[in-house]
Motif scaffolding. Sequence first.
Motif, PDB file in Angstrom:
ATOM      1  N   HIS A  23     -10.161  20.091  36.782  1.00 18.66           N
ATOM      2  CA  HIS A  23      -8.919  19.798  37.510  1.00 18.66           C
ATOM      3  C   HIS A  23      -9.137  18.588  38.424  1.00 18.66           C
ATOM      4  CE1 HIS A  23      -9.873  21.057  41.629  1.00 18.66           C
ATOM      5  NE2 HIS A  23     -10.486  22.128  41.155  1.00 18.66           N
ATOM      6  N   VAL A  24      -8.053  17.884  38.721  1.00 17.39           N
ATOM      7  CA  VAL A  24      -8.168  16.662  39.522  1.00 17.39           C
ATOM      8  C   VAL A  24      -7.643  16.877  40.949  1.00 17.39           C
ATOM      9  CG1 VAL A  24      -8.214  15.035  37.597  1.00 17.39           C
ATOM     10  CG2 VAL A  24      -6.000  15.796  38.488  1.00 17.39           C
ATOM     11  N   GLY A  25      -7.665  18.132  41.392  1.00 12.76           N
ATOM     12  CA  GLY A  25      -7.208  18.440  42.744  1.00 12.76           C
ATOM     13  C   GLY A  25      -8.061  17.808  43.831  1.00 12.76           C
ATOM     14  N   PHE A  26      -9.351  17.564  43.516  1.00 13.42           N
ATOM     15  CA  PHE A  26     -10.231  16.839  44.434  1.00 13.42           C
ATOM     16  C   PHE A  26     -10.509  15.437  43.915  1.00 13.42           C
ATOM     17  CE2 PHE A  26     -11.741  21.253  45.581  1.00 13.42           C
ATOM     18  CZ  PHE A  26     -11.301  21.221  46.899  1.00 13.42           C
ATOM     19  N   GLY A  27      -9.681  14.966  42.977  1.00 12.89           N
ATOM     20  CA  GLY A  27      -9.942  13.687  42.335  1.00 12.89           C
ATOM     21  C   GLY A  27     -10.916  13.860  41.192  1.00 12.89           C
ATOM     22  N   SER A  28     -11.542  12.758  40.782  1.00 11.83           N
ATOM     23  CA  SER A  28     -12.538  12.775  39.711  1.00 11.83           C
ATOM     24  C   SER A  28     -13.282  11.447  39.771  1.00 11.83           C
ATOM     25  CB  SER A  28     -11.848  12.943  38.343  1.00 11.83           C
ATOM     26  OG  SER A  28     -12.795  13.047  37.310  1.00 11.83           O
ATOM     27  N   GLY A  29     -14.480  11.426  39.195  1.00  2.89           N
ATOM     28  CA  GLY A  29     -15.228  10.175  39.163  1.00  2.89           C
ATOM     29  C   GLY A  29     -15.906   9.859  40.484  1.00  2.89           C
ATOM     30  N   ILE A  30     -16.206   8.587  40.703  1.00  6.64           N
ATOM     31  CA  ILE A  30     -17.035   8.196  41.863  1.00  6.64           C
ATOM     32  C   ILE A  30     -16.312   8.396  43.197  1.00  6.64           C
ATOM     33  CG2 ILE A  30     -18.346   6.519  40.489  1.00  6.64           C
ATOM     34  CD1 ILE A  30     -16.775   4.302  42.057  1.00  6.64           C
ATOM     35  N   HIS A  31     -14.980   8.480  43.165  1.00  6.68           N
ATOM     36  CA  HIS A  31     -14.234   8.659  44.411  1.00  6.68           C
ATOM     37  C   HIS A  31     -13.794  10.106  44.630  1.00  6.68           C
ATOM     38  CE1 HIS A  31     -13.960   4.560  45.927  1.00  6.68           C
ATOM     39  NE2 HIS A  31     -13.803   4.160  44.678  1.00  6.68           N
ATOM     40  N   MET A  32     -14.392  11.032  43.889  1.00  4.19           N
ATOM     41  CA  MET A  32     -14.054  12.446  44.070  1.00  4.19           C
ATOM     42  C   MET A  32     -14.226  12.823  45.536  1.00  4.19           C
ATOM     43  SD  MET A  32     -15.357  15.402  41.536  1.00  4.19           S
ATOM     44  CE  MET A  32     -14.471  16.943  41.354  1.00  4.19           C
ATOM     45  N   CYS A  33     -13.342  13.686  46.031  1.00  4.35           N
ATOM     46  CA  CYS A  33     -13.293  14.037  47.458  1.00  4.35           C
ATOM     47  C   CYS A  33     -14.681  14.267  48.047  1.00  4.35           C
ATOM     48  CB  CYS A  33     -12.447  15.291  47.661  1.00  4.35           C
ATOM     49  SG  CYS A  33     -12.459  15.897  49.354  1.00  4.35           S
ATOM     50  N   VAL A  34     -14.986  13.512  49.095  1.00  2.00           N
ATOM     51  CA  VAL A  34     -16.319  13.569  49.690  1.00  2.00           C
ATOM     52  C   VAL A  34     -16.559  14.891  50.424  1.00  2.00           C
ATOM     53  CG1 VAL A  34     -15.774  12.493  51.916  1.00  2.00           C
ATOM     54  CG2 VAL A  34     -17.991  12.093  50.865  1.00  2.00           C
ATOM     55  N   GLY A  35     -15.463  15.547  50.852  1.00  4.70           N
ATOM     56  CA  GLY A  35     -15.609  16.805  51.580  1.00  4.70           C
ATOM     57  C   GLY A  35     -15.488  18.046  50.709  1.00  4.70           C
ATOM     58  N   GLN A  36     -15.538  17.844  49.364  1.00  3.84           N
ATOM     59  CA  GLN A  36     -15.248  18.964  48.457  1.00  3.84           C
ATOM     60  C   GLN A  36     -16.227  20.127  48.591  1.00  3.84           C
ATOM     61  OE1 GLN A  36     -16.242  18.317  44.238  1.00  3.84           O
ATOM     62  NE2 GLN A  36     -16.783  16.237  44.802  1.00  3.84           N
ATOM     63  N   LEU A  37     -17.527  19.852  48.803  1.00  5.38           N
ATOM     64  CA  LEU A  37     -18.494  20.953  48.899  1.00  5.38           C
ATOM     65  C   LEU A  37     -18.252  21.783  50.157  1.00  5.38           C
ATOM     66  CD1 LEU A  37     -21.871  19.420  47.632  1.00  5.38           C
ATOM     67  CD2 LEU A  37     -20.271  20.908  46.427  1.00  5.38           C
ATOM     68  N   VAL A  38     -17.888  21.110  51.247  1.00  4.57           N
ATOM     69  CA  VAL A  38     -17.562  21.824  52.483  1.00  4.57           C
ATOM     70  C   VAL A  38     -16.303  22.660  52.270  1.00  4.57           C
ATOM     71  CG1 VAL A  38     -17.137  21.589  54.957  1.00  4.57           C
ATOM     72  CG2 VAL A  38     -18.512  19.882  53.796  1.00  4.57           C
ATOM     73  N   ALA A  39     -15.284  22.044  51.656  1.00  2.67           N
ATOM     74  CA  ALA A  39     -14.022  22.752  51.397  1.00  2.67           C
ATOM     75  C   ALA A  39     -14.264  23.984  50.535  1.00  2.67           C
ATOM     76  CB  ALA A  39     -13.023  21.809  50.715  1.00  2.67           C
ATOM     77  N   ARG A  40     -15.064  23.809  49.489  1.00  2.00           N
ATOM     78  CA  ARG A  40     -15.320  24.923  48.563  1.00  2.00           C
ATOM     79  C   ARG A  40     -16.098  26.043  49.248  1.00  2.00           C
ATOM     80  NH1 ARG A  40     -15.910  20.562  43.808  1.00  2.00           N
ATOM     81  NH2 ARG A  40     -14.095  21.203  42.608  1.00  2.00           N
ATOM     82  N   LEU A  41     -17.065  25.682  50.075  1.00  2.02           N
ATOM     83  CA  LEU A  41     -17.838  26.702  50.793  1.00  2.02           C
ATOM     84  C   LEU A  41     -16.933  27.490  51.738  1.00  2.02           C
ATOM     85  CD1 LEU A  41     -20.431  28.109  51.723  1.00  2.02           C
ATOM     86  CD2 LEU A  41     -20.848  26.176  53.264  1.00  2.02           C
ATOM     87  N   GLU A  42     -16.120  26.768  52.529  1.00  4.28           N
ATOM     88  CA  GLU A  42     -15.228  27.450  53.478  1.00  4.28           C
ATOM     89  C   GLU A  42     -14.197  28.304  52.751  1.00  4.28           C
ATOM     90  OE1 GLU A  42     -13.652  24.994  56.698  1.00  4.28           O
ATOM     91  OE2 GLU A  42     -15.247  23.556  56.298  1.00  4.28           O
ATOM     92  N   GLY A  43     -13.614  27.763  51.684  1.00  3.59           N
ATOM     93  CA  GLY A  43     -12.629  28.518  50.922  1.00  3.59           C
ATOM     94  C   GLY A  43     -13.228  29.787  50.344  1.00  3.59           C
ATOM     95  N   GLU A  44     -14.418  29.669  49.773  1.00  4.45           N
ATOM     96  CA  GLU A  44     -15.070  30.817  49.145  1.00  4.45           C
ATOM     97  C   GLU A  44     -15.381  31.924  50.157  1.00  4.45           C
ATOM     98  OE1 GLU A  44     -19.311  32.030  47.082  1.00  4.45           O
ATOM     99  OE2 GLU A  44     -18.785  29.902  47.212  1.00  4.45           O
ATOM    100  N   VAL A  45     -16.017  31.568  51.278  1.00  9.72           N
ATOM    101  CA  VAL A  45     -16.440  32.632  52.206  1.00  9.72           C
ATOM    102  C   VAL A  45     -15.245  33.271  52.912  1.00  9.72           C
ATOM    103  CG1 VAL A  45     -18.773  31.723  52.527  1.00  9.72           C
ATOM    104  CG2 VAL A  45     -16.963  31.003  54.103  1.00  9.72           C
ATOM    105  N   MET A  46     -14.205  32.481  53.195  1.00 15.11           N
ATOM    106  CA  MET A  46     -13.028  33.037  53.859  1.00 15.11           C
ATOM    107  C   MET A  46     -12.277  33.988  52.930  1.00 15.11           C
ATOM    108  SD  MET A  46     -11.487  32.981  56.832  1.00 15.11           S
ATOM    109  CE  MET A  46     -11.033  34.694  56.712  1.00 15.11           C
TER     110      MET A  46
END
Length: 407
Positions: A346-369
């Motif tokens: 999915h391209v919700g965080f973009g794709s390629g070299i400009h993929m969202c730089v904060g995605q790992l933080v977002a995914r961690l927070e989303g998962e634990v919450m």
Amino acid sequence: MTATATSPGQGAAPGVPHLDFDPFSIEFFADPFATHEELREAGPVVYLDTYGVYGVARYAEVHAVLNDPLTFCSSRGVGLSDFAKEKPWRPQSIILEADPPAHTRTRAVLGQVLSATAMKPLRSHFAARAEAKADELLARGSFDAITDLAEAYPLSVFPDALGLQQEGREHLLPYASLVFNSFGPPNRLRQEAIERSAPHQAYVAEQCRRENLVPGGFGACIHARADAGDITHDEAPLLVRSLLSAGLDTTVYGIGATVYCLARFPDQLAKLRSDPTLARNAFEEAVRFESPVQTFFRTTTREVELGGHSIGEGEKILMFLGAANRDPRRWENPDRYDITRRTAGHVGFGSGIHMCVGQLVARLEGEVMLSALARRVGSIEITGEVKRRYNNTLRGLESLPITITPA
């Protein structure tokens, strides 16, 4: 208002369908889905007469543009403004609005600072805060899922991880909102955001300086990379600024979207309750389904063939990420929220070299919450008026009154 074909205007390649609607109107923001379908069905590439730009809404073309940064550049702006023709409203981002090779060097630094390895020590703290937040909300029963959860939880962990001082954090969300509004045309949303921006910009500029960042946080780590010679000391605060812009709103809108989905689709909440390990996927599927980041632009660096049409150099391409994420050519039953779906790609965080730089933080927070909620909450009911928040780039809610009951 839906898209309608119009007679050819100036600037478009022959044979490209012309559509006449405003992709930055409140009317479109309120309900974009029918227009998204018209955009996809009109052809692989369309021409938007309102702004004189090309548009791509099918998954294949959006993905192709995102993954060819040499042909579709970011350095001329990822919004409607073309930096080759007009001055940016603020100094350009050295991550978001940069191309290789300059982008490669700065992105590598952020990639190391925000790596999966760097996330590991944060997990237990983030999870503990999520458990505490879930307990607090369950005790209340009724609350606003946006202000009391989607905003409150990330604000309780991310600024600390970044190493921000306690004072002035109320500027963080308005600043991020301003950045995403600025990618649109000079409409009311953009103008009002920029007019109100002075205190938010001043706060962020001050916070990005080394002496104002707490040792051990992401911000201090970025400045340490300047000592090592990986970036310059002038670039370090700009990289911290990029993290401030990208690390918060993606999470806030992603968590808000997931709770909104689970409230509307109780069968999916039941699946999540029976298997809380689906929390990460519930978050990912909400990012696909609701697409908190709806659009981004690129600019062509040369004449290129896209979707069977020849497009000249210096043309703006508007990518409809939200439409691509529901393209039936890519997804089975795309208009269904399904937390067991394979969401990879999915391209919700973009794709390629400009993929969202904060995605790992977002995914961690989303998962634990969401995991904390899944183990505690029996039902989620919408108990008041749902209000949408309008932004030129982001799609999310202003208010989502809910009542939760214990499992």
